[in-house]
Design an enzyme around this catalytic site. Structure first.
Site: not given
Ligand code: SAH
Length: 227
Positions: A40, A66-68
């Protein structure tokens, strides 16, 4: 990156998975393994690297996010992706979710509206040796008819309603996950196609950037609400 940095990132990812994902009830071992393995830290902008494993979304540039990690894991788990599946993803963004899906599925087709984001995501996925992804720039609200039907479809941007084109590109037994609702707040919605019937289930309150396209928001919808 140095070896010790790689080792440190690996440990941080393990902690992220334990605390934010497994700790909140997601127990699909394939999803947990993929989230532990995909780096990530490489998908967030370099100046945000310190926050790569934080429990929230991060800005990507071009007004996108960018999502959690938890939301990535939750959406992925909802899809119940199997190793032989062909998956369509709408909203490539950084390519992080693409990389997670690519570890779980046979093939991933991903569409991104912003060319600059797509080029960066492509370059990164190539450099990581992710070979089972086909990508294109365009309006994903219309799907990718040449490669339909798909076993699974994931939309990582918010739509006012479920785009009909996407439901039509789902194969029998297929699953589609998409945030549906207003600009400020949506419900992550799971759609299943069973014996030709479309079954829709609300799953989780979420907040995503807009899906901008023919079967979604127009580019200038509620600009004041976006802040
Ligand atoms: N899944 C991404 C985050 C996506 S943010 C990640 O892991 O990084 C949502 C993305 O959807 C943005 O990059 C935005 O440009 C894109 N998007 C918005 N409308 C779109 C459309 N109609 N077709 C394809 N992509 C779209």
């Amino acid at each position: 990156m140095h070896d010790w940095m790689l080792e440190e990132c690996r440990a941080s990812r393990r902690r992220m998975v334990d605390e934010q994902i497994r700790g909140r009830g997601i127990d699909d071992p394939r999803v947990l393994a993929a989230m532990e393995e995909v780096p990530r830290e490489l998908f967030v902008p370099p100046e945000k690297r310190d926050a790569a494993f934080s429990d929230g979304a991060l800005p990507l540039g071009c007004g996108q996010t960018i999502s959690q990690p938890y939301v990535v894991a939750y959406m992925t788990a909802c899809l119940e992706v199997q190793a032989h599946h062909r998956v369509l993803e709408v909203g490539t963004g950084s390519g992080y979710q693409t990389a997670v899906l690519a570890r779980l599925a046979a093939e991933v087709y991903t569409i991104e509206r912003v060319g600059a984001l797509l080029s960066a995501a492509r370059a990164l996925l190539n450099s990581l040796g992710v070979g089972n992804v086909r990508s294109r720039e365009g309006d994903g609200s219309l799907g990718w008819p040449e490669f339909a039907p798909f076993d699974r479809i994931m939309v990582t941007a918010a739509a006012p309603r479920v785009p009909e084109s996407l439901v039509r590109q789902l194969g029998e037994g297929g699953r589609l996950v998409i945030p549906v609702g207003g600009v400020a707040q949506q419900t992550l919605t799971l759609i299943r196609l069973e014996n030709g019937r479309v079954i829709e289930t609300p799953r989780l309150p979420v907040r995503f950037v807009k899906l901008v396209g023919d079967q979604a928001w127009s580019a200038d919808t509620n600009p004041t609400e976006e802040k």
